[in-house]
Design a protein around this motif. Structure first.
Motif, PDB file in Angstrom:
ATOM      1  N   THR A 168      -3.438   2.193   4.539  1.00 13.12           N
ATOM      2  CA  THR A 168      -3.092   3.052   3.395  1.00 13.12           C
ATOM      3  C   THR A 168      -1.583   3.226   3.397  1.00 13.12           C
ATOM      4  N   GLU A 169      -1.106   4.275   2.678  1.00 11.20           N
ATOM      5  CA  GLU A 169       0.345   4.459   2.641  1.00 11.20           C
ATOM      6  C   GLU A 169       0.908   4.870   3.993  1.00 11.20           C
ATOM      7  N   HIS A 170       0.097   5.471   4.867  1.00  7.97           N
ATOM      8  CA  HIS A 170       0.551   5.875   6.201  1.00  7.97           C
ATOM      9  C   HIS A 170      -0.563   5.626   7.205  1.00  7.97           C
ATOM     10  N   ALA A 209       0.820  -1.225   0.000  1.00 12.05           N
ATOM     11  CA  ALA A 209       0.000   0.000   0.000  1.00 12.05           C
ATOM     12  C   ALA A 209       0.847   1.265   0.000  1.00 12.05           C
ATOM     13  N   GLN A 210       2.173   1.129  -0.026  1.00 15.27           N
ATOM     14  CA  GLN A 210       3.060   2.284   0.110  1.00 15.27           C
ATOM     15  C   GLN A 210       2.949   3.274  -1.035  1.00 15.27           C
ATOM     16  N   ASP A 211       2.615   2.804  -2.221  1.00 14.43           N
ATOM     17  CA  ASP A 211       2.543   3.746  -3.354  1.00 14.43           C
ATOM     18  C   ASP A 211       1.172   4.407  -3.464  1.00 14.43           C
ATOM     19  N   GLY A 212       0.242   4.105  -2.552  1.00 16.42           N
ATOM     20  CA  GLY A 212      -1.063   4.737  -2.533  1.00 16.42           C
ATOM     21  C   GLY A 212      -2.079   4.168  -3.493  1.00 16.42           C
ATOM     22  N   SER A 213      -1.686   3.136  -4.273  1.00 19.67           N
ATOM     23  CA  SER A 213      -2.605   2.582  -5.271  1.00 19.67           C
ATOM     24  C   SER A 213      -3.526   1.507  -4.704  1.00 19.67           C
ATOM     25  N   ARG A 214      -3.188   1.004  -3.508  1.00 22.12           N
ATOM     26  CA  ARG A 214      -3.991  -0.093  -2.949  1.00 22.12           C
ATOM     27  C   ARG A 214      -4.359   0.238  -1.507  1.00 22.12           C
ATOM     28  N   ARG A 215      -5.549  -0.249  -1.070  1.00 24.64           N
ATOM     29  CA  ARG A 215      -5.998  -0.092   0.307  1.00 24.64           C
ATOM     30  C   ARG A 215      -6.498  -1.439   0.823  1.00 24.64           C
ATOM     31  N   LEU A 255      -8.137  -7.978   5.218  1.00 23.79           N
ATOM     32  CA  LEU A 255      -8.987  -7.952   4.026  1.00 23.79           C
ATOM     33  C   LEU A 255      -8.217  -7.242   2.914  1.00 23.79           C
ATOM     34  N   SER A 256      -7.721  -8.016   1.953  1.00 23.84           N
ATOM     35  CA  SER A 256      -6.908  -7.446   0.876  1.00 23.84           C
ATOM     36  C   SER A 256      -7.762  -6.662  -0.107  1.00 23.84           C
ATOM     37  N   ASP A 257      -7.219  -5.483  -0.533  1.00 26.86           N
ATOM     38  CA  ASP A 257      -7.877  -4.656  -1.536  1.00 26.86           C
ATOM     39  C   ASP A 257      -9.348  -4.430  -1.174  1.00 26.86           C
ATOM     40  N   CYS A 258      -9.555  -3.983   0.022  1.00 28.99           N
ATOM     41  CA  CYS A 258     -10.920  -3.790   0.533  1.00 28.99           C
ATOM     42  C   CYS A 258     -11.088  -2.341   1.014  1.00 28.99           C
ATOM     43  N   PRO A 259     -12.073  -1.596   0.538  1.00 31.27           N
ATOM     44  CA  PRO A 259     -12.301  -0.214   0.985  1.00 31.27           C
ATOM     45  C   PRO A 259     -12.889  -0.215   2.393  1.00 31.27           C
ATOM     46  N   PRO A 260     -12.910   0.944   3.071  1.00 30.30           N
ATOM     47  CA  PRO A 260     -13.418   1.009   4.448  1.00 30.30           C
ATOM     48  C   PRO A 260     -14.844   0.498   4.587  1.00 30.30           C
ATOM     49  N   GLU A 261     -15.704   0.843   3.614  1.00 32.27           N
ATOM     50  CA  GLU A 261     -17.096   0.382   3.722  1.00 32.27           C
ATOM     51  C   GLU A 261     -17.196  -1.144   3.634  1.00 32.27           C
ATOM     52  N   GLY A 262     -16.295  -1.725   2.824  1.00 31.32           N
ATOM     53  CA  GLY A 262     -16.281  -3.184   2.737  1.00 31.32           C
ATOM     54  C   GLY A 262     -15.812  -3.789   4.042  1.00 31.32           C
ATOM     55  N   GLY A 263     -14.813  -3.184   4.676  1.00 30.12           N
ATOM     56  CA  GLY A 263     -14.343  -3.664   5.972  1.00 30.12           C
ATOM     57  C   GLY A 263     -15.426  -3.563   7.026  1.00 30.12           C
TER      58      GLY A 263
END
Length: 574
Positions: free
Chosen positions: A540-542, A435-441, A497-505
């Motif tokens: 996220t990245e941070h 997630a360091q490059d900001g492209s994945r959450r 949860l890989s590649d999962c947005p907050p609402e999905g979590g």
């Protein structure tokens, strides 16, 4: 073929690698000339005595055949008999013939040829030809017409014992050399009664002599030589090659007198026995090795399999010999399942050893599968020519299964079967890095059970363990197939949860809370109900706080408990 140079004789020993250097020296220094030919007649090896006798040496790159050595003036019998052997229509042959010396002249030799067959399949492998000079004997036979003394002198020089059997009177004449080779004083009278001679023959050879001596006396064209052991004066035995044929016949054409010579072949027989013993030791050694061994020719066709290889592949040696090794030895990758190239093919193509150690599966004839480790190494002649390969493979199914069990045990919780804390932390670190490059959450869930302690206190630890197993199954069933659910403490769990947005979590966290709250756990007739508090952090990245992602999820879980338990709270909602 080329002229022999005594000072530089170094015969190339082909295809004897497995027998060993000691055996090679025995054959090379044998007094009897020996030459080994392929079944098409091409000569591949000649010992020192053969080179000394005929002045020829074998060049492994030449196409000279054993038939080329027969002198043009000789009868066609030798070529016909040897051709029968090469075609597999006969097993052995003995005869007197003229061979061509390197200087072009003829040389009389006693020719003994036989076919060496494979122990496993009975297939003819090589034509073994032994040649002994009978030049002196032949000259003596020619001189016999001129002088009895010259005839006798020549035979003695050739160390040929002479016997003369008068069939009419059943009496025998024996020459001086005949006595010497048996340890009998040269001037001592010998009882010529045939029965006395038969009494000196080794018991194991007596029946063979009795079955064939009459054939020799009558001049049977298909049999003119006897091999047997005869007791000498000191009690030891000497191997005798006795050749003879009729020289007189009565008015009805029946043989009445047979003349012949005896040759001491003890040294040759000793070499044969040593060869047989060495071969047997080699066979026993190969049969006792637990590793599978397959030997191939330069084209990758099987020429030998030991019993361990038969067991591991499911193929009998008789069925495998002659077939391509890749049809017998089938591999696939233990991880991907893809078919793998046979290591023998790699070895023959590169002329280097090929090693396959990791996750290789051997597929047997009946479809059985074994984890193996294997190595294929090239086989070369002393001159460096590639002649085949040897494949050695081990069954490591049990050790690899143990390795897998140990690896699974090191990364999984023994009670629930879920990944343990160490394995989860490795997965979490990997997710954070992605997630360091900001492209994945990703989402992290921290789960703490509510009202679990009363179950442990009232029903016991066995009940608590059974309940934890049900909770683990419930959490695993509430997640996606590729999510990582782990037990990280006594009654604490975590989900990545890989590649999962907050609402999905949030959605999955709520699902887990409802599923655990719906559990009705019964033990010893009593039903217990528990709940779960879930903290959610977004990766996220941070991190959103100095606590880090795990700390954020733990803080959110603490907030869920403070708000009344049985709910999922996101760190961002605090």
């Amino acid at each position: 073929m080329s002229a022999h140079k005594p000072s530089t004789v170094a015969p190339t020993i082909l295809r004897f690698e497995r027998i060993g250097s000691m055996l090679a020296r025995i054959v090379d220094n044998a007094a009897v000339g020996m030459v080994v030919s392929e079944m098409d007649g091409r000569m591949v090896y000649a010992n020192r005595a053969f080179v000394d006798l005929l002045g020829h040496r074998v060049d492994e790159t030449a196409d000279d055949t054993i038939l080329d050595l027969i002198h043009d003036d000789d009868s066609a019998a030798a070529r016909q008999r040897l051709s029968l052997l090469m075609r597999g229509e006969a097993g052995e042959y003995r005869g007197e013939h003229r061979f061509r010396h390197a200087d072009g002249g003829p040389l009389w030799v006693m020719l003994a040829a036989s076919v060496l067959h494979s122990d496993a399949t009975g297939q003819p492998l090589y034509l073994i030809t032994q040649v002994t000079s009978i030049e002196l004997q032949k000259r003596a036979e020619e001189a016999l017409a001129h002088s009895e003394s010259r005839w006798n002198f020549a035979l003695e020089s050739a160390r040929q014992g002479v016997w003369d059997h008068d069939i009419r009177t059943d009496t025998m004449f024996y020459s001086r050399m005949w006595r010497v080779m048996r340890g009998i004083p040269p001037d001592e009278d010998v009882d010529g009664d045939q029965q006395k001679w038969l009494e000196r023959i080794h018991p194991d050879d007596l029946q063979h002599v009795l079955d064939n001596v009459d054939r020799q006396d009558q001049g049977d064209a298909s049999f003119d030589a006897l091999e047997y052991r005869e007791r000498t004066r000191d009690g030891s035995y000497v191997w005798i090659l006795s050749r003879g044929k009729p020289v007189e016949w009565d008015e009805n054409g029946k043989a009445v007198r047979t003349l012949g010579t005896d040759t001491d072949i003890t040294r040759l027989k000793t070499i044969e026995l040593e060869l047989a013993a060495e071969k047997e030791r080699l066979r026993v050694t190969l049969d006792s090795i637990a590793d599978g061994m397959i030997s191939t020719d330069e084209n990758g066709h099987v020429v030998f399999m030991n019993p361990a290889a038969e067991l591991l592949t499911g193929y009998a040696s008789a069925d495998a010999v002659g077939r391509e090794v890749r049809a017998i030895f089938r591999l696939r990758d233990g991880v991907t399942g893809e078919v793998q190239e046979c290591p023998v093919a790699i070895c023959l193509a590169t002329d280097e050893a090929a090693h396959l150690d990791d996750d290789m599966i051997l597929v047997g004839k009946a479809g059985s599968e074994r984890d193996i480790r294997c190595t294929a190494a090239p086989v070369r002649t002393p001159s460096g020519k590639l002649t085949g390969a040897v494949l050695v493979f081990q069954d490591v199914t049990q050790s690899r299964a143990m390795q897998r069990e140990l690896a699974h045990s090191a990364s999984h919780d023994d009670l629930t079967g879920l990944p343990n804390r160490a394995a989860f932390e490795r997965a979490l670190n990997s997710a954070i890095a992605s997630a360091q490059d900001g492209s994945r959450r990703h989402c992290l869930l921290y789960i703490d059970l509510d009202r679990f302690k009363p179950v442990n206190d009232n029903a016991g630890h066995a009940a608590g363990d059974a309940l934890l197993k049900q909770v683990a199954q419930t959490i695993r069933g509430s997640c996606r197939s590729h999510d990582v659910a782990a037990r990280i403490g006594g009654d604490e769990f975590a989900v990545l949860l890989s590649d999962c947005p907050p609402e999905g979590g949030q959605r999955i966290g709520d699902k887990i809370v409802r599923a655990i709250g719906a559990l009705a756990f019964t033990w010893a007739g009593r039903t217990y109900r528990i709940g779960a508090s879930v903290g959610i952090a977004t990766i996220t990245e941070h991190p959103a706080s100095p606590l880090g992602f795990m700390g954020e999820a733990d803080a959110a879980c603490y907030a869920a408990k403070a708000r009344g338990r049985g709910m999922a709270v996101a760190f961002g909602d605090l």
